[in-house]
Design an enzyme around this catalytic site. Structure first.
Site, short mmCIF file in Angstrom:
data_model
loop_
_atom_site.label_atom_id
_atom_site.label_comp_id
_atom_site.label_asym_id
_atom_site.label_seq_id
_atom_site.Cartn_x
_atom_site.Cartn_y
_atom_site.Cartn_z
N GLU A 284 0.79 43.90 43.91
CA GLU A 284 1.65 42.74 44.20
C GLU A 284 1.81 42.54 45.71
OE1 GLU A 284 5.30 42.43 41.95
OE2 GLU A 284 6.00 40.73 43.16
N LYS B 50 4.74 49.13 31.65
CA LYS B 50 4.42 49.10 33.08
C LYS B 50 5.59 49.71 33.85
CE LYS B 50 4.41 45.08 35.60
NZ LYS B 50 5.49 45.34 36.57
N ASP C 69 10.23 42.47 34.04
CA ASP C 69 11.67 42.50 34.32
C ASP C 69 12.06 41.35 35.24
OD1 ASP C 69 10.56 43.51 36.62
OD2 ASP C 69 11.76 45.34 36.69
N SER C 70 11.07 40.53 35.65
CA SER C 70 11.37 39.27 36.33
C SER C 70 12.23 38.38 35.45
CB SER C 70 10.07 38.53 36.69
OG SER C 70 9.22 38.43 35.57
N ASP D 79 7.79 45.88 30.74
CA ASP D 79 8.26 46.61 31.93
C ASP D 79 9.34 47.62 31.57
OD1 ASP D 79 6.91 45.92 34.23
OD2 ASP D 79 8.18 44.19 34.68
N GLU E 87 6.82 50.89 38.10
CA GLU E 87 6.53 50.70 39.52
C GLU E 87 6.46 52.05 40.23
OE1 GLU E 87 9.39 47.97 41.23
OE2 GLU E 87 8.96 46.42 39.71
O1 KIV Z 1 8.28 41.50 36.30
C1 KIV Z 1 7.25 40.88 36.54
O2 KIV Z 1 7.09 39.70 36.21
C2 KIV Z 1 6.19 41.59 37.25
C3 KIV Z 1 5.03 40.77 37.76
C4 KIV Z 1 5.46 40.02 38.96
C5 KIV Z 1 3.85 41.60 38.03
O3 KIV Z 1 6.25 42.76 37.41
#
Ligand code: KIV
Length: 279
Positions: A183, A114, A45-46, A84, A116
Site C-alpha cells: 500500500e 489479512k 477494515d476500511s 481483515d 498488517e
Molecule cells: O481495509 C482495506 O480496505 C485495506 C485495503 C486498502 C488494502 O486494507
C-alpha cells in the site's frame, strides 16, 4: 465457474495474469463484484471509515468484521473472500491471532485473513498458516499504525526504508503468506518486490508492476467523499447520483406525485362501504 482459491492465484501470477481485487462490506456489493468476475474480495477494515464513519480503521472490532464478513459470504458465490484482522486482534500473541483468524473463517465464512506488518509479525503468520488458514500480508502504508507512521504517507522512498520493505516482503513469503498487499509504495520499489517474490503482490497506490490491484469500493464508485486518495480512480460518481435521486424522491413525496398508481395496490372498494374509523 469455480471459486477462486490460493492455487488459482498462484497460477495467475505464473501466467502473468493480473489479479483484480475489490473491497466489499455487504451482501449486495459482494454479489455485484462476484458477478462482475472479480476473483478476490476483501472485507477490509476500511469499513470503519467508509461504512461506519470513524476517522480511521483503529476503532474497528472483531464483531464489526464478523458482521460484515458474514454478509459478504452470503453474496460472493465465486469470489474468494479475504477478511481483515482488525487492530489489536492479532498483535498480542499468536494464540490471540489464531483464535480471531479462526473466527473470521469459521463464523464469518472467509477463506483467508489479512493482517498488517512485516518481519516482526511473520512468526504469527506462520502459526496461522500452519493451522490451515491462508494469510495475506500487508506492508507499506499500514493504516492500523497510522499514529506510529506519523500520518498516511508514502512508504519506502528512502533506501533504508525500501530495503526494510523488501526484507519484510521476503519474511512474509517465507512464513507462508499466499499474497501480499503493497500500500502506497513507490512504483519502482513495488515492481522490484514483485519480481523478487514467488507469491502475488496486490498493489494499492503501488503502480502497475504489482501482480494485482485492490481498491476501496466506495472510493472507486465515488461514494465516499470525506477523503479522496490520490491512488483512487473514480469509475463512477455514485454520491452525486444518490444525492440527486434522494432530492427527487423527497420533492415527489412533498408534491404528492409519489407513489403513483403503479406503486400502489388496489382492492374492491365496495368492501369499504360503511366502514368508519370507529369500526
Ligand atoms: O481495509 C482495506 O480496505 C485495506 C485495503 C486498502 C488494502 O486494507
Amino acid at each position: 465457474m469455480r471459486k477462486t482459491n490460493i492455487r488459482v492465484l498462484a497460477e495467475m501470477k505464473a501466467r502473468g495474469e493480473k489479479i483484480p481485487m475489490i473491497t466489499a462490506y455487504d451482501y449486495t456489493s459482494a454479489q455485484l463484484a462476484s458477478l462482475a468476475g472479480i476473483p478476490l474480495l476483501l472485507v477490509g477494515d476500511s469499513l470503519g471509515m467508509v461504512v461506519l464513519g470513524y476517522d480511521s480503521t483503529i476503532p474497528v472490532t472483531m464483531e464489526d468484521m464478523l458482521h460484515h464478513t458474514k454478509a459478504v459470504a452470503r453474496g460472493a458465490k465465486e469470489s474468494m473472500i479475504v477478511a481483515d484482522l482488525p487492530f489489536m486482534s492479532y498483535q498480542i500473541d499468536a494464540k490471540q491471532a489464531m483464535t480471531n483468524a479462526a473466527r473470521l473463517v469459521q463464523e464469518g465464512g472467509a477463506q483467508a485473513v489479512k493482517l498488517e506488518g512485516g518481519e516482526k509479525i511473520s512468526p504469527t503468520v506462520a502459526r496461522i498458516v500452519d493451522s490451515g488458514i491462508p494469510v495475506m500480508g500487508h506492508i507499506g502504508l499500514t493504516p492500523q499504525s497510522v499514529h506510529t507512521l506519523g500520518g498516511y504517507r508514502v512508504q519506502g522512498r528512502q533506501r533504508n526504508e525500501a530495503a526494510r520493505l523488501l526484507k519484510d516482503a521476503k519474511a512474509l513469503e517465507a512464513a507462508g503468506a499466499f499474497a501480499l498487499v503493497l500500500e502506497v509504495v513507490p512504483a519502482p520499489l513495488a515492481g522490484l518486490i514483485t519480481r523478487q517474490l514467488r507469491i502475488p503482490t496486490i498493489g494499492i497506490g503501488a503502480g502497475t508492476g504489482c501482480d494485482g490491484q485492490v481498491q476501496v469500493l466506495h472510493d472507486m464508485l465515488g461514494l465516499y467523499t470525506d477523503v479522496v486518495p490520490k491512488h483512487a480512480k473514480r469509475y463512477a460518481e455514485l454520491a452525486e447520483s444518490m444525492r440527486s435521486a434522494l432530492v427527487q424522491y423527497a420533492q415527489e413525496v412533498e408534491a404528492g406525485s409519489f407513489p403513483a398508481e403503479e406503486h400502489s395496490f388496489s382492492m374492491n372498494e365496495s368492501l369499504l362501504e360503511g366502514l368508519t374509523d370507529a369500526q
